[in-house]
Design a protein around this motif. Structure first.
Motif, short mmCIF file in Angstrom:
data_model
loop_
_atom_site.label_atom_id
_atom_site.label_comp_id
_atom_site.label_asym_id
_atom_site.label_seq_id
_atom_site.Cartn_x
_atom_site.Cartn_y
_atom_site.Cartn_z
N ARG A 74 -11.45 3.73 -29.91
CA ARG A 74 -12.35 2.59 -29.88
C ARG A 74 -12.96 2.40 -28.49
O ARG A 74 -14.15 2.07 -28.35
CB ARG A 74 -11.61 1.32 -30.29
CG ARG A 74 -12.53 0.12 -30.46
CD ARG A 74 -11.79 -1.07 -31.00
NE ARG A 74 -10.88 -1.64 -30.02
CZ ARG A 74 -10.14 -2.74 -30.24
NH1 ARG A 74 -10.23 -3.36 -31.39
NH2 ARG A 74 -9.33 -3.20 -29.31
N CYS A 107 -15.68 4.83 -28.25
CA CYS A 107 -16.87 4.36 -28.96
C CYS A 107 -17.65 3.34 -28.12
O CYS A 107 -18.89 3.39 -28.05
CB CYS A 107 -16.47 3.75 -30.29
SG CYS A 107 -15.90 4.93 -31.53
N GLU A 131 -17.38 7.19 -33.93
CA GLU A 131 -17.14 6.21 -34.99
C GLU A 131 -16.39 6.83 -36.16
O GLU A 131 -15.47 6.22 -36.73
CB GLU A 131 -18.47 5.64 -35.47
CG GLU A 131 -18.32 4.54 -36.51
CD GLU A 131 -19.67 3.99 -36.96
OE1 GLU A 131 -19.65 3.03 -37.75
OE2 GLU A 131 -20.70 4.52 -36.52
N TYR A 190 -12.83 7.26 -35.12
CA TYR A 190 -12.16 5.96 -35.04
C TYR A 190 -11.78 5.45 -36.43
O TYR A 190 -10.66 4.94 -36.64
CB TYR A 190 -13.07 4.96 -34.34
CG TYR A 190 -12.52 3.55 -34.30
CD1 TYR A 190 -11.38 3.24 -33.56
CD2 TYR A 190 -13.13 2.53 -35.04
CE1 TYR A 190 -10.88 1.95 -33.54
CE2 TYR A 190 -12.62 1.24 -35.02
CZ TYR A 190 -11.50 0.96 -34.27
OH TYR A 190 -10.99 -0.31 -34.25
#
Length: 322
Positions: free
Chosen positions: A206, A209, A292, A295
């Motif tokens: 995360r 990201c 993404e 994740y």
């Protein structure tokens, strides 16, 4: 009621060899009465149709609040709020195991003393025979020897029964109890560690990201600044402006409906001489998309690990209750 000497003699004239059988019959009667009482208690407990509560249902960690998450560090005294009942049950198995071992040792010592008592009485038998010889008890020597030998035999049998039927099973059960408890809690601990690692991996991705989004924003801002500089330079140079008229943002947006964003950026970069800036934006967007996806996959893995921890905890509580 007064007891006559004849009744005393009749009561004490029963050989000791029969007393062991009487004890067995009394024990059988006690077992039967205990079985009846247990059946009655079961009927009382289950008479309302409701079974006894399961530890897995009553003591399992609730999953409704984030404070009870199994992704917390299991070694933390402040953050770890998961699996408290299982930890107490595991500690209980260790206490029961130590208690069982101590009881086994005590019963083993008692059995050894009984065995030694029987051996000592056998050694004293010649002394008893000589003491009875020539006395009024000599007429009962046969009965006395029978009772004496019966008592010695029962003492040895009781010692052997204690060792074989009580001490050995209790000792084995105590060792098995703590071993099984350690295995069950070890599986729970390993699942907690996997859950914690899955959480760390998801948080790390995360952060990546978020960094990719910042990079994309920076690349887009750089492209916007380069485009403004290009427009300003074209407006200052009428010849360049006549050769390459500026393209509006609306024209670029209309191209997105005909092809994907990457193709639109390539066409926009070639048209306005901003190829490197458009490639930087495209790379940043591709990095966002890849991060993404990773994740989302890591979050699914974390959720799976959390479910595994909860299942293992329930199974461990069931095993501890049994």
């Amino acid at each position: 009621k007064d007891v006559t000497p004849e009744e005393v003699i009749d009561d004490t004239s029963v050989p000791l060899a029969n007393s062991f059988d009487d004890e067995d019959s009394n024990l059988d009667d006690a077992d039967n009465s205990a079985a009846v009482n247990n059946s009655d208690s079961k009927e009382e407990n289950n008479g309302d149709g409701e079974p006894c509560p399961r530890w897995a249902d009553v003591l399992c960690t609730p999953s409704s609040a984030a404070v009870f998450t199994p992704t917390a560090d299991i070694n933390s005294l402040k953050q770890n709020m998961h699996g408290w009942a299982l930890k107490i049950a595991y500690d209980r198995t260790k206490v029961l195991s130590r208690t069982g071992k101590n009881c086994s040792q005590l019963l083993s010592d008692i059995a050894t003393l009984n065995d030694e008592l029987g051996n000592a009485m056998l050694k004293l038998r010649p002394t008893l025979d000589s003491a009875v010889s020539g006395t009024p008890l000599d007429n009962f020597s046969t009965d006395i020897n029978a009772c004496f030998l019966s008592f010695v035999k029962q003492t040895h049998e009781m010692a052997a029964c204690t060792q074989d039927d009580i001490v050995r099973p209790c000792s084995e059960y105590s060792a098995t109890l703590v071993d099984e408890g350690a295995q069950v809690y070890s599986r729970y601990t390993e699942s907690r560690l996997r859950c914690l690692q899955a959480r760390k991996d998801a948080l790390k991705m995360r952060q990546r990201c978020e960094a990719s989004v910042k990079d994309a924003e920076g690349a887009a801002q750089a492209l916007r600044n380069a485009r403004m500089s290009k427009r300003k330079s074209n407006s200052d140079n009428p010849t360049t402006a006549a050769v390459m008229p500026p393209q509006s943002v609306e024209e670029v947006d209309d191209g997105e409906s005909e092809s994907n964003l990457e193709e639109t950026l390539k066409r926009f970069g070639k048209t306005h001489g901003l190829v490197k800036n458009c490639e930087a934006v495209a790379c940043a967007l591709a990095d966002i998309e890849a991060s993404e996806k990773k994740y989302v996959a890591l979050v699914e893995a974390e959720n799976t690990a959390v479910t595994d921890v909860q299942d293992i905890e329930r199974n461990a509580l069931d095993a501890a209750q049994k």
